[in-house]
Design a protein around this motif. Structure first.
Motif, short mmCIF file in Angstrom:
data_model
loop_
_atom_site.label_atom_id
_atom_site.label_comp_id
_atom_site.label_asym_id
_atom_site.label_seq_id
_atom_site.Cartn_x
_atom_site.Cartn_y
_atom_site.Cartn_z
N ARG A 1 0.83 -1.20 0.00
CA ARG A 1 0.00 0.00 0.00
C ARG A 1 0.87 1.26 0.00
O ARG A 1 0.51 2.27 -0.61
CB ARG A 1 -0.93 0.00 1.21
CG ARG A 1 -2.12 -0.94 1.06
CD ARG A 1 -3.19 -0.64 2.09
NE ARG A 1 -2.75 -0.95 3.43
CZ ARG A 1 -2.94 -2.11 4.06
NH1 ARG A 1 -3.58 -3.09 3.42
NH2 ARG A 1 -2.52 -2.31 5.29
N TRP B 1 -6.90 5.66 3.47
CA TRP B 1 -6.94 4.26 3.92
C TRP B 1 -7.33 4.21 5.40
O TRP B 1 -6.89 5.04 6.19
CB TRP B 1 -5.57 3.61 3.76
CG TRP B 1 -5.19 3.28 2.34
CD1 TRP B 1 -4.49 4.08 1.48
CD2 TRP B 1 -5.49 2.09 1.63
NE1 TRP B 1 -4.33 3.45 0.27
CE2 TRP B 1 -4.92 2.21 0.34
CE3 TRP B 1 -6.16 0.91 1.95
CZ2 TRP B 1 -5.02 1.21 -0.62
CZ3 TRP B 1 -6.25 -0.09 0.99
CH2 TRP B 1 -5.69 0.07 -0.28
N ALA C 1 -7.94 1.39 8.81
CA ALA C 1 -7.81 0.03 9.35
C ALA C 1 -9.15 -0.49 9.84
O ALA C 1 -9.39 -1.70 9.86
CB ALA C 1 -6.78 0.00 10.48
N GLU C 2 -10.04 0.43 10.25
CA GLU C 2 -11.34 0.04 10.75
C GLU C 2 -12.27 1.25 10.74
O GLU C 2 -11.83 2.38 10.58
CB GLU C 2 -11.24 -0.51 12.18
CG GLU C 2 -10.67 0.49 13.16
CD GLU C 2 -10.51 -0.08 14.55
OE1 GLU C 2 -10.90 -1.24 14.75
OE2 GLU C 2 -10.04 0.65 15.43
N ASP D 1 -6.12 -7.90 4.96
CA ASP D 1 -6.18 -7.40 6.35
C ASP D 1 -7.38 -6.48 6.60
O ASP D 1 -7.47 -5.84 7.65
CB ASP D 1 -4.90 -6.66 6.72
CG ASP D 1 -4.61 -5.47 5.83
OD1 ASP D 1 -5.49 -5.10 5.01
OD2 ASP D 1 -3.52 -4.89 5.94
N HIS E 1 -8.16 -3.64 5.53
CA HIS E 1 -8.01 -2.19 5.40
C HIS E 1 -8.88 -1.72 4.24
O HIS E 1 -9.06 -2.44 3.25
CB HIS E 1 -6.55 -1.82 5.13
CG HIS E 1 -5.71 -1.72 6.36
ND1 HIS E 1 -5.48 -2.80 7.20
CD2 HIS E 1 -5.07 -0.66 6.92
CE1 HIS E 1 -4.70 -2.42 8.20
NE2 HIS E 1 -4.44 -1.12 8.06
#
Length: 488
Positions: A388, A432, A434-435, A463, A465
């Protein structure tokens, strides 16, 4: 819907501990005695009434005389279970396979008058088909909507609590949450875009659950996502695995309004995130969408749709199942072809534009289209990267040259990202995450108020993302992103 929105939506019934009639005093408190009216839908409805994919199959079978007995047994068992559960608090039940709307209206009004006179808390229960996208109750000559039930309430009556074991019934729960009338609540079998399910002829899953027959259900609870209007989805959420829907129902629900189209979709291991919105240029255009079991099946079906003038607008592949999800539309270009390549950069062309892409079995597939205004004559760049961080470096390089992100996918076997960037004057922001946490919420709020709407919401299968891409486009309105799990 997961764009930033101040609208309230009903929360998970399971998370609220709501539904089971054995502890109704806890989730439906009242100082008055309850009285129940049980209502069964008809076995068929007028052609103008749209049902779920499952409901339409059943309706065709009923018309052919194949499923009438199963429908009757299912509803009859629902009534038997409800009668036992509510006992002496049952006021009346109405069941007629040819039930007309006016009969239902008369029964409900009479029931409401009785409850007002005797100071009872009215409880309405329905088992039958639900209309798409409203969740309205279906009868032989029309539908009954929750707005009508609200209008039929006499002044001074304690508002009713409604239990709706029907497809798309979550719409009713959302309505009650948003109205915020004390005591006027709805327990629904499903999310607003889900179909409701039965356990054969034993009856509806919600009804089995609330009447104490959870042992007949696979997980001891409905396989759908029941909602209850007293709590909101901000505070009460169910497990994501119960947010299941067929692809056809999912897209049909969110594009039922002719102005709405499917802008983008990402599918990974039967989990979909889609972006829906409205473009003036595509208003009232004919659309078609389907799920193909594999690429060979997709190519066969696509030939039929191209003959009718529909081209691919959005396409995605689930690299774990091999299924391909396709959304086509009239007016999207004047020529289209699809090419496969192991060397994506070779596809950059002055004559055709890459309007979408996906990866499957180590290969990249590109939708090449001519005659699409936002792509015509615009320079494009295909970027690939293993990480990424490297991908972001490339994105920033070409954003500085006046390009925006227009397509994105990942090749699972190659462990490689691919992004298509296109020359454009439109402002675009991406980030981006992560959650879905505080950072995501704050960014979404900021973008929403600046009139940047979702164009892409890509999920990294390795993952989870997410790449969120928003654009400021005067032709685009109301583009929420919606997640769901697809039935395998």
């Amino acid at each position: 819907m997961t764009d930033f929105d101040m609208t309230l939506f009903a929360g998970s019934a399971i998370a609220q501990g709501a539904g089971k009639l054995s502890n109704i005093d806890e989730w439906c408190p009242t100082t008055k005695e309850r009285r129940w009216l049980l209502i069964a839908g008809s076995s068929h409805s007028p052609d103008a009434v749209t049902l779920s994919e499952k409901g339409e199959r059943e309706a065709r079978s009923v018309a052919q005389g194949e499923r009438r007995s199963t429908f009757l047994k299912g509803v009859s068992n629902d009534f038997v279970n409800m009668e036992r559960a509510v006992g002496h608090t049952l006021k009346n039940k109405i069941q007629n396979l040819e039930m007309e709307k006016r009969e239902v209206e008369n029964h409900i009004k009479k029931f409401f008058a009785f409850c007002k006179t005797n100071k009872f808390k009215p409880m309405l229960y329905y088992s039958g088909h639900g209309e798409l996208p409203t969740g309205n109750w279906c009868f032989s000559d029309g539908v009954v909507g929750i707005e009508e039930i609200l209008e039929w309430m006499p002044a001074g009556m304690t508002p009713p609590t409604i239990v709706s074991d029907a497809c798309f019934s979550g719409t009713w729960s959302h309505f009650c949450t948003q109205k915020q009338i004390e005591g006027f609540d709805c327990l629904s079998a499903t999310q607003d875009y889900q179909a409701a399910y039965d356990q054969g002829d034993k009856g509806g899953e919600l009804t089995l659950y609330i009447t104490g027959h959870g042992d007949l259900l696979p997980d001891g609870r409905p396989t759908t996502y029941p909602l209850y209007s007293r709590g909101t989805d901000v505070d009460f959420r169910d497990q994501k695995k119960y947010n299941k829907v067929t692809y056809i129902d999912f897209v049909k629900y969110h594009t039922f309004n002719d102005n709405n189209i499917l802008l983008y979709q990402c599918v990974d291991d039967n989990h979909v995130i889609a972006v829906f919105g409205s473009y003036a240029k595509y208003k009232n255009k004919k659309k078609a969408f389907w799920c193909s079991a594999n690429y060979e099946e997709f190519t066969k079906e696509m030939k039929t749709h191209k003959k009718s003038g529909k081209f691919i607008f959005s396409i995605a592949a689930d690299q774990y199942t091999g299924k391909i999800y396709t959304y086509t539309m009239e007016g999207h270009g004047n020529f289209q072809t699809m090419l496969t390549s192991d060397s994506p950069k070779d596809l950059e062309s002055e004559d055709l534009s890459i309007t979408d892409c996906f990866a499957l079995n180590s290969k990249y597939y590109f939708v090449l289209t001519a005659g699409v205004e936002e792509f015509e004559g615009k320079t494009q760049k295909v970027l690939t990267a293993k990480t990424r961080a490297d991908l972001e470096t490339e994105i920033q390089k070409y954003k500085s040259k006046g390009m925006i992100i227009t397509s994105v996918c990942i090749n699972v076997e190659k462990e490689e990202y691919l992004i298509v960037m296109t020359e454009s004057d439109l402002p675009q922001e991406h980030k981006w995450f992560a959650e879905e946490g505080k950072e995501w919420d704050n960014w979404s709020r900021e973008m929403y108020y600046k009139n940047y709407y979702y164009k892409i919401r890509f999920v990294d299968p390795f993952d989870d993302h997410e790449l969120c891409v928003r654009v400021k486009d005067s032709n685009l309105t109301a583009a929420p992103s919606v997640p769901a799990h697809l039935y395998s």
